[in-house]
Design an enzyme around this catalytic site. Structure first.
Site, mmCIF file in Angstrom:
data_model
loop_
_atom_site.group_PDB
_atom_site.id
_atom_site.type_symbol
_atom_site.label_atom_id
_atom_site.label_comp_id
_atom_site.label_asym_id
_atom_site.label_seq_id
_atom_site.Cartn_x
_atom_site.Cartn_y
_atom_site.Cartn_z
ATOM 1 C CD GLU A 35 -16.550 -6.478 -3.960
ATOM 2 O OE1 GLU A 35 -16.220 -7.461 -4.818
ATOM 3 O OE2 GLU A 35 -16.837 -6.702 -2.674
ATOM 4 N N GLY A 36 -12.909 -3.134 -4.282
ATOM 5 C CA GLY A 36 -11.616 -3.187 -5.104
ATOM 6 C C GLY A 36 -10.500 -4.045 -4.975
ATOM 7 C CG HIS A 37 -8.080 -3.489 -1.595
ATOM 8 N ND1 HIS A 37 -8.712 -2.794 -0.736
ATOM 9 C CD2 HIS A 37 -6.977 -3.023 -1.910
ATOM 10 C CE1 HIS A 37 -7.643 -1.672 -0.390
ATOM 11 N NE2 HIS A 37 -6.795 -1.872 -1.076
ATOM 12 C CD GLN A 61 2.881 3.575 -0.308
ATOM 13 O OE1 GLN A 61 3.832 2.566 -0.466
ATOM 14 N NE2 GLN A 61 1.895 3.776 -1.139
ATOM 15 N N GLY A 147 -4.142 -2.393 -9.240
ATOM 16 C CA GLY A 147 -5.341 -1.831 -9.646
ATOM 17 C C GLY A 147 -5.058 -0.983 -10.726
ATOM 18 C CD GLN A 148 -5.740 1.548 -15.640
ATOM 19 O OE1 GLN A 148 -4.898 0.737 -15.611
ATOM 20 N NE2 GLN A 148 -6.009 2.810 -16.357
ATOM 21 C CD GLN A 153 0.802 1.504 -6.460
ATOM 22 O OE1 GLN A 153 1.207 2.458 -5.577
ATOM 23 N NE2 GLN A 153 -0.299 0.906 -6.172
ATOM 24 N NE ARG A 187 -5.183 8.569 1.090
ATOM 25 C CZ ARG A 187 -4.118 7.996 0.724
ATOM 26 N NH1 ARG A 187 -4.395 7.442 -0.630
ATOM 27 N NH2 ARG A 187 -3.062 7.975 1.156
HETATM 28 O O1 PAF Z 1 -1.446 0.817 -3.686
HETATM 29 C C1 PAF Z 1 -0.897 0.571 -2.839
HETATM 30 O O2 PAF Z 1 -1.826 0.319 -1.885
HETATM 31 C C2 PAF Z 1 0.390 0.644 -2.412
HETATM 32 O O3 PAF Z 1 1.114 1.786 -3.107
HETATM 33 C C3 PAF Z 1 1.183 -0.485 -2.584
HETATM 34 C C4 PAF Z 1 1.352 -0.941 -3.890
HETATM 35 C C5 PAF Z 1 0.587 -1.558 -1.589
HETATM 36 C C6 PAF Z 1 2.699 -0.322 -1.797
HETATM 37 O O4 PAF Z 1 2.589 0.089 -0.433
#
Ligand code: PAF
Length: 278
Positions: A35-37, A61, A147-148, A153, A187
């Site tokens: 839901e966040g996405h 990453q 997202g906050q 990031q 996660r």
């Molecule tokens: O926040 C994330 O899911 C990742 O760090 C992103 C911004 C998609 C980069 O891989």
């Protein structure tokens, strides 16, 4: 909804949309959508004519020993959710499409990414900045939504966009939580019932920090210590507790409105982050 898997096809699609005078919004994700996405997608929809969601679990990453191999993945489910949300394009390249075997160029932000997740995950923000730059060059958005929940990031990306003159507006959308306070994260699916209970310690600790601040507490060290105690009492292993200036990510000694309280802790093997601005 279109599925695009190569950078060149993505660039061609975007070129056509730009020629048609349309605004493109990009929502970068690593998939296993929740839901966040979807709240980011809805925010993106209000800012542009077309929404491109990128779905790429970016290997660069993740550090050695981190959870790249077991990061939750379910592209079929992600696809159905995007379709239902009216996403125009999912851009889901393979790692081989994104990174040439002899790739030797990276994007590094050198100030805001030093502390917090940058300190506990060396190389993480180098991977994030590099992949987000590449995604931006593929999608060529007018606006991108982050997202906050990943507050550091979002700040690092804003700085990168400013420093490298990407013509892209960055929107940061609020954290979405479960009714009991747990911040949504891909996660979370890996948490056992016991770990899920422990994980509530993160939002509880943040609530406690907010209450202490509201009652007049101003000493950051005191609040930090109490947060660490709360995390430990919840059965979490603290990675970091940082109380920082939202603009610089540098620690503050005194609490003040707008200061960021950012936490990372392990519930079992799963590393979770959460934060709040006072
Ligand atoms: O926040 C994330 O899911 C990742 O760090 C992103 C911004 C998609 C980069 O891989």
């Amino acid at each position: 909804m279109k599925i695009i898997t190569t950078p060149s096809e993505m660039q061609a699609w975007s070129r056509e949309r730009l020629i048609a005078g349309e605004r493109i919004a990009c929502v970068p994700t690593m998939g296993y959508l929740h839901e966040g996405h979807l709240s980011l997608v809805r925010r993106a929809r209000t800012a542009a004519d077309r929404v491109v969601l990128t779905l790429f679990v970016n290997p660069t990453q993740f550090g050695p020993g981190e959870d790249y191999a077991i990061y939750p993945r379910d592209p079929g489910r992600d696809r159905a959710l995007c379709e239902a949300e009216g996403v125009d394009v999912i851009f889901m390249p393979t790692a081989a499409e994104m990174y040439a075997p002899d790739a030797s160029t990276a994007v590094v932000e050198e100030a805001l990414s030093r502390r917090l997740c940058g300190a506990s995950r060396p190389g993480h923000f180098r991977g994030v900045c590099t992949v987000v730059s590449k995604l931006f060059n593929c999608v060529r958005p007018d606006v991108a939504v982050f997202g906050q929940k990943d507050a550091q990031q979002a700040l690092v990306i804003k700085r990168m966009v400013r420093d490298l003159n990407f013509p892209i507006e960055i929107i940061v959308a609020p954290i979405v939580r479960e009714p009991d306070g747990l911040a949504l994260s891909s996660r979370n699916v890996r948490l056992s019932a016991e770990e899920r209970k422990s994980a509530l310690g993160l939002s509880r600790a943040l609530g406690m920090a907010r209450e202490a601040f509201a009652r007049g507490e101003r000493d950051a060290a005191t609040v930090r210590r109490r947060i660490e105690e709360e995390l430990a009492a919840s059965g979490l292993r603290t990675d970091y507790v940082e109380i920082v200036d939202t603009g610089t990510m540098e620690p503050v000694a005194q609490l003040a409105p707008g200061v960021l309280v950012a936490l990372a802790a392990f519930a079992g093997q799963t590393r979770l982050i959460d934060n709040c601005e006072l």
